[in-house]
Design an enzyme around this catalytic site. Structure first.
Site, PDB file in Angstrom:
ATOM      1  N   ASN A   1       0.859  -1.183   0.000  1.00  0.00           N
ATOM      2  CA  ASN A   1       0.000   0.000   0.000  1.00  0.00           C
ATOM      3  C   ASN A   1       0.889   1.225   0.000  1.00  0.00           C
ATOM      4  O   ASN A   1       2.038   1.158   0.444  1.00  0.00           O
ATOM      5  CB  ASN A   1      -0.823   0.039   1.282  1.00  0.00           C
ATOM      6  CG  ASN A   1      -2.069  -0.819   1.207  1.00  0.00           C
ATOM      7  OD1 ASN A   1      -2.167  -1.716   0.389  1.00  0.00           O
ATOM      8  ND2 ASN A   1      -3.005  -0.527   2.060  1.00  0.00           N
ATOM      9  N   ARG A   2       0.355   2.358  -0.424  1.00  0.00           N
ATOM     10  CA  ARG A   2       1.085   3.617  -0.291  1.00  0.00           C
ATOM     11  C   ARG A   2       0.963   4.107   1.140  1.00  0.00           C
ATOM     12  O   ARG A   2      -0.143   4.298   1.634  1.00  0.00           O
ATOM     13  CB  ARG A   2       0.465   4.678  -1.189  1.00  0.00           C
ATOM     14  CG  ARG A   2       0.761   4.523  -2.629  1.00  0.00           C
ATOM     15  CD  ARG A   2       0.290   5.749  -3.386  1.00  0.00           C
ATOM     16  NE  ARG A   2       0.031   5.407  -4.771  1.00  0.00           N
ATOM     17  CZ  ARG A   2       0.994   5.206  -5.668  1.00  0.00           C
ATOM     18  NH1 ARG A   2       2.264   5.358  -5.332  1.00  0.00           N
ATOM     19  NH2 ARG A   2       0.689   4.880  -6.903  1.00  0.00           N
TER      20      ARG A   2
END
Ligand code: C5P
Length: 220
Positions: free
Chosen positions: A30-31
């Site tokens: 995920n960012r």
């Protein structure tokens, strides 16, 4: 730990992304910069709490005066959180990957020349917040989760509050135009059984200090 309103209290925090291996050289992630979670850890320590920070892979430095446990995957993150209990409060700020590859390849996956890409079968990761929120007598007195959404912010946060057994959800709009992702400012709302509290746009450090003060008041 420093003296302060949280002296004698233990808080467990998750921060950063998780990395879920596909094969020895590739992963799903995920960012997440870890900026907000790490800032909350530092703010709680500044109020005297003993803090265990469980961090996924980030480039921000370990906050000083805090025990930081470095992990890579969601399953490692859950194990580290469980090992850190008991705690008076838990703040689950990590952007945990919802899925991992069902069968991690032992060798690097190669193009086979057919032009057909490999199919990756995914399996669901454990939900760390929901696990902690539904613990029996080991449940921290205060469980705080986050909801990073790009639409239906409040409705999604309220649903998360119930489903994950959290006391508060810190809801923030992470639509690309907000610049929240990786940026230094954040606009959050605190969603709880008591209602929705709108906070102004603040520096992530200031969001952390206000949240730490609110946690100290709730545990007092
Ligand atoms: O469901 P969603 O991922 O949007 O929920 C976000 C909240 O749940 C955050 O507090 C995040 O840290 C937590 N979470 C978790 N474990 C997961 C997924 C999310 O702790 N596998």
């Amino acid at each position: 730990p420093a003296p302060g309103p949280l002296a004698g209290r233990h808080v467990v925090i998750t921060s950063g992304p998780t990395h879920e291996p596909i094969d020895p050289v590739r992963y799903i992630a995920n960012r997440s910069s870890g900026k907000q979670g790490h800032a909350i850890a530092a703010a709680l320590a500044a109020l005297g709490a003993r803090v265990t920070l469980v961090s996924g892979p980030v480039t921000v430095p370990d906050p000083k005066g805090i025990t930081t446990v470095h992990v890579e995957t969601a399953r490692q993150m859950l194990a580290a959180v469980e090992a850190a209990l008991p705690a008076d409060a838990a703040v689950m700020a990590a952007a945990v990957a919802d899925w991992r590859v069902a069968a991690e390849g032992a060798e690097k996956i190669k193009k086979d020349g057919s032009g057909r890409p490999p199919a990756l079968a995914l399996t669901e990761n454990p939900d760390i917040l929901a696990t902690v929120g539904h613990l029996g007598d080991r449940r921290p007195r205060l469980v705080v989760g986050f909801a990073a959404e790009t639409e239906n912010l409040i409705a999604n946060a309220q649903a998360k509050l119930a489903r994950k057994g959290a006391d508060w959800i810190v809801a923030n709009d992470v639509s690309p135009e907000t610049g929240v992702m990786g940026g230094d400012a954040n606009t959050v709302r605190i969603v709880s059984a008591a209602g929705v509290e709108d906070w102004p746009t603040l520096d992530k450090g200031e969001v952390a200090r206000r949240l730490a003060a609110r946690i100290a008041a709730a545990l007092a």
